[in-house]
Design a protein around this motif. Structure first.
Motif, PDB file in Angstrom:
ATOM      1  N   ARG A  93      28.192   9.546 -27.727  1.00 13.12           N
ATOM      2  CA  ARG A  93      28.793   8.786 -26.626  1.00 13.12           C
ATOM      3  C   ARG A  93      28.958   9.503 -25.396  1.00 13.12           C
ATOM      4  O   ARG A  93      28.539   9.056 -24.255  1.00 13.12           O
ATOM      5  N   LYS A  97      26.897   9.033 -21.824  1.00 14.61           N
ATOM      6  CA  LYS A  97      27.602   9.006 -20.617  1.00 14.61           C
ATOM      7  C   LYS A  97      27.105   9.903 -19.748  1.00 14.61           C
ATOM      8  O   LYS A  97      27.061   9.487 -18.229  1.00 14.61           O
ATOM      9  N   LYS A 220      22.007   2.675 -21.080  1.00 14.19           N
ATOM     10  CA  LYS A 220      23.162   1.640 -21.205  1.00 14.19           C
ATOM     11  C   LYS A 220      23.321   0.858 -22.456  1.00 14.19           C
ATOM     12  O   LYS A 220      24.207   0.782 -22.860  1.00 14.19           O
ATOM     13  N   ASP A 221      22.095   0.459 -22.900  1.00 19.90           N
ATOM     14  CA  ASP A 221      22.034  -0.301 -24.091  1.00 19.90           C
ATOM     15  C   ASP A 221      22.492   0.395 -25.292  1.00 19.90           C
ATOM     16  O   ASP A 221      23.437   0.097 -26.117  1.00 19.90           O
ATOM     17  N   ASN A 222      21.857   1.865 -25.454  1.00 11.18           N
ATOM     18  CA  ASN A 222      22.238   2.826 -26.540  1.00 11.18           C
ATOM     19  C   ASN A 222      23.886   3.029 -26.189  1.00 11.18           C
ATOM     20  O   ASN A 222      24.502   3.221 -27.428  1.00 11.18           O
ATOM     21  N   VAL A 224      26.306   1.089 -25.082  1.00  7.35           N
ATOM     22  CA  VAL A 224      26.989  -0.112 -25.680  1.00  7.35           C
ATOM     23  C   VAL A 224      27.022  -0.302 -27.304  1.00  7.35           C
ATOM     24  O   VAL A 224      28.166  -0.276 -27.741  1.00  7.35           O
ATOM     25  N   GLN A 225      25.948  -0.052 -27.901  1.00  9.11           N
ATOM     26  CA  GLN A 225      25.778   0.108 -29.209  1.00  9.11           C
ATOM     27  C   GLN A 225      26.526   1.277 -29.528  1.00  9.11           C
ATOM     28  O   GLN A 225      27.308   1.108 -30.703  1.00  9.11           O
ATOM     29  N   GLU A 227      29.306   2.561 -28.507  1.00  6.83           N
ATOM     30  CA  GLU A 227      30.602   2.402 -28.009  1.00  6.83           C
ATOM     31  C   GLU A 227      31.210   1.226 -29.256  1.00  6.83           C
ATOM     32  O   GLU A 227      32.081   1.567 -29.645  1.00  6.83           O
ATOM     33  N   ILE A 228      30.426   0.365 -29.512  1.00  8.47           N
ATOM     34  CA  ILE A 228      30.463  -0.521 -30.526  1.00  8.47           C
ATOM     35  C   ILE A 228      30.806   0.161 -31.853  1.00  8.47           C
ATOM     36  O   ILE A 228      31.747   0.050 -32.702  1.00  8.47           O
TER      37      ILE A 228
END
Length: 321
Positions: A93, A97, A220-222, A224-225, A227-228
């Motif tokens: 993560r 970032k 961004k997609d990676n 988000v995943q 972070e989840i």
């Protein structure tokens, strides 16, 4: 999260509960012998019965303790692996970032460069237009001088005294015009090359911006995943730590009970009376009744509760004697 914890708890009960029930049932049978025989000297047949039932209780409780210990050790390994995965997910993560920020900065530079190239291209195209206009004017001027040369020849034939200076002036002007035309043509080629260069750079900028946009979207997609996944793993780690604590309490309960049963079993080797182990018997029966929220995975079973209830009744009879 809850499903994983429930699965671990179910597996724990699957490997321990049966042995635990068998051990308690044997202890219940032993308690009935204690109630029946009391603390008098025992017959050989009575000693044999007690030794046999205590051997059964000892084996069952030892199996329950070993199974619980092995399961908790396995859970510790799973928890450690999960903690490592959690740390790796947090690093991932962080890296995503940082990569996203880098790509956004690159995008800003590309956008600025595209604006700059766009302005330069517009200025170069205007310069090209001016150069083309200058070339047309030079070509027109050259045509005019060429026509003037024919007229100059006629003047020489008609009036030599006039024609000679006219021809000299004309030749000088024509030479200047041709030089101007040559310079304008050279300038035109340079400007065209510059326009082509700026157009290629503009195309390259657009291509880089498009590719950068795709990379930013992917990051961004990676992110988000990730972070989840980090949030999920954080919850699982916390929940499993709670489950691990609960299972450790169960193990400690089993271990303590197994230790008490082992004392009784070892004592039965040369047993002649229950009087020497009276305190151990009382401690064992008391320990079984210590059910609470920490060991409920073992004590809340219906069959276990029935045995515990029967044990309390026998214990009450023993205490009244």
């Amino acid at each position: 999260m809850s499903n994983e914890c429930e699965l671990y708890e179910k597996e724990f009960k699957d490997v321990t509960l049966q042995h635990f029930r068998e051990g308690l049932s044997a202890i219940l049978k032993f308690a009935n012998y204690v109630n029946e025989y009391g603390y008098k000297d025992l017959e050989d047949s009575e000693c044999t019965k007690i030794k046999k039932v205590l051997e059964t209780a000892h084996k069952a409780m030892t199996k329950a303790e070993d199974a619980a210990g092995s399961f908790i050790e396995s859970l510790m390994e799973d928890t450690l692996k999960l903690a490592q995965d959690f740390d790796e997910a947090k690093v991932k993560r962080k890296n995503l970032k940082e990569s996203l920020q880098t790509k956004k900065y690159e995008m800003m530079l590309l956008e600025n460069r595209r604006f700059q190239v766009s302005d330069e291209l517009q200025a170069t195209r205007m310069s090209l237009q001016h150069t083309e206009n200058a070339l047309k004017a030079a070509e027109v001027r050259k045509g005019e001088k060429t026509t003037g040369r024919d007229m100059g020849i006629g003047l020489i034939l008609l009036a030599p005294c006039v024609g000679i200076p006219m021809t000299v002036d004309y030749n000088k002007e024509l030479k200047s015009t041709r030089k101007l035309l040559s310079e304008v043509e050279k300038q035109l080629y340079k400007v065209k090359d510059t326009v082509k260069e700026k157009e290629e750079e503009m195309t390259k900028c657009n291509s880089q911006i498009l590719e950068n946009s795709k990379e930013i979207k992917m990051l961004k997609d990676n992110l988000v995943q990730t972070e989840i996944e980090v949030e999920r793993m954080q919850m699982v780690v916390g929940a499993l730590n709670g489950t691990k604590t609960k299972l450790k309490f169960c193990y400690n309960y089993l271990s303590g009970l197994q230790g008490l049963v082992e004392v009784l079993y070892q004592s039965s080797e040369d047993m002649y009376s229950l009087e020497p182990v009276k305190e151990a018997i009382e401690d064992t029966l008391k320990a079984i009744q210590q059910s609470n929220s920490h060991n409920e995975l073992l004590t809340c079973n219906v069959d276990v509760q029935k045995v515990a209830t029967d044990l309390r009744a026998v214990q009450y009879k023993i205490d009244r004697k």
